[in-house]
Design a protein around this motif. Structure first.
Motif, PDB file in Angstrom:
ATOM      1  N   LEU A   1      88.889  75.414  65.831  1.00  0.00           N
ATOM      2  CA  LEU A   1      88.520  75.834  66.322  1.00  0.00           C
ATOM      3  C   LEU A   1      86.435  75.198  66.046  1.00  0.00           C
ATOM      4  N   SER A   2      86.828  74.729  64.971  1.00  0.00           N
ATOM      5  CA  SER A   2      85.438  73.777  64.999  1.00  0.00           C
ATOM      6  C   SER A   2      85.387  72.868  65.167  1.00  0.00           C
ATOM      7  N   GLU A   3      86.636  72.054  65.445  1.00  0.00           N
ATOM      8  CA  GLU A   3      86.332  70.900  66.523  1.00  0.00           C
ATOM      9  C   GLU A   3      85.924  71.408  68.292  1.00  0.00           C
ATOM     10  N   TYR A   4      87.082  72.592  68.675  1.00  0.00           N
ATOM     11  CA  TYR A   4      86.034  73.321  69.760  1.00  0.00           C
ATOM     12  C   TYR A   4      84.350  73.322  70.033  1.00  0.00           C
ATOM     13  N   PHE A   5      84.230  73.856  68.858  1.00  0.00           N
ATOM     14  CA  PHE A   5      82.364  74.089  69.351  1.00  0.00           C
ATOM     15  C   PHE A   5      82.180  73.255  69.001  1.00  0.00           C
ATOM     16  N   GLY A   6      82.620  71.665  67.825  1.00  0.00           N
ATOM     17  CA  GLY A   6      81.810  70.697  67.819  1.00  0.00           C
ATOM     18  C   GLY A   6      80.888  70.913  66.306  1.00  0.00           C
ATOM     19  N   VAL A   7      81.256  71.814  65.896  1.00  0.00           N
ATOM     20  CA  VAL A   7      80.667  71.923  64.764  1.00  0.00           C
ATOM     21  C   VAL A   7      81.315  71.786  63.067  1.00  0.00           C
ATOM     22  N   GLU A   8      81.039  71.539  61.700  1.00  0.00           N
ATOM     23  CA  GLU A   8      81.806  71.102  60.913  1.00  0.00           C
ATOM     24  C   GLU A   8      82.729  72.585  60.921  1.00  0.00           C
ATOM     25  N   ARG A   9      83.839  72.443  59.826  1.00  0.00           N
ATOM     26  CA  ARG A   9      84.342  73.936  59.647  1.00  0.00           C
ATOM     27  C   ARG A   9      83.626  74.176  58.044  1.00  0.00           C
ATOM     28  N   PRO A  10      83.078  74.231  57.548  1.00  0.00           N
ATOM     29  CA  PRO A  10      82.772  74.445  56.510  1.00  0.00           C
ATOM     30  C   PRO A  10      81.159  75.637  57.290  1.00  0.00           C
ATOM     31  N   SER A  11      80.897  74.908  57.881  1.00  0.00           N
ATOM     32  CA  SER A  11      79.848  75.366  58.423  1.00  0.00           C
ATOM     33  C   SER A  11      80.218  77.501  59.809  1.00  0.00           C
ATOM     34  N   LEU A  12      81.049  76.991  60.183  1.00  0.00           N
ATOM     35  CA  LEU A  12      82.031  77.684  61.014  1.00  0.00           C
ATOM     36  C   LEU A  12      82.319  78.677  59.586  1.00  0.00           C
TER      37      LEU A  12
END
Length: 70
Positions: free
Chosen positions: A27-38
């Motif tokens: 999901l973090s890749e899908y949203f274009g955000v870092e995993r810890p931020s998600l």
């Protein structure tokens, strides 16, 4: 990030319950955000009583709050 998650959850929800269907990393890749931020954003939504969430599945508790994020 919360707006993206809120939109995704609303799209996945059936009768208040939802299943993300992807890992947090995916999901973090899908949203274009870092995993810890998600992860932090999801944790904040749980803490604020907007959703319940565990192991990729959850339930919307506060529809008005989630719709404000959209």
């Amino acid at each position: 990030i919360k707006a993206k998650i809120a939109f995704y959850i609303v799209q996945c929800a059936k009768n208040d319950e939802f299943e993300l269907g992807r890992s947090i990393a995916s999901l973090s890749e899908y949203f274009g955000v870092e995993r810890p931020s998600l992860s932090r954003a999801i944790s904040e939504m749980v803490r604020d009583g907007i959703i319940e969430f565990e192991a990729g599945k959850g339930r919307i508790i506060n529809y008005s709050a989630i719709k404000e994020m959209l």
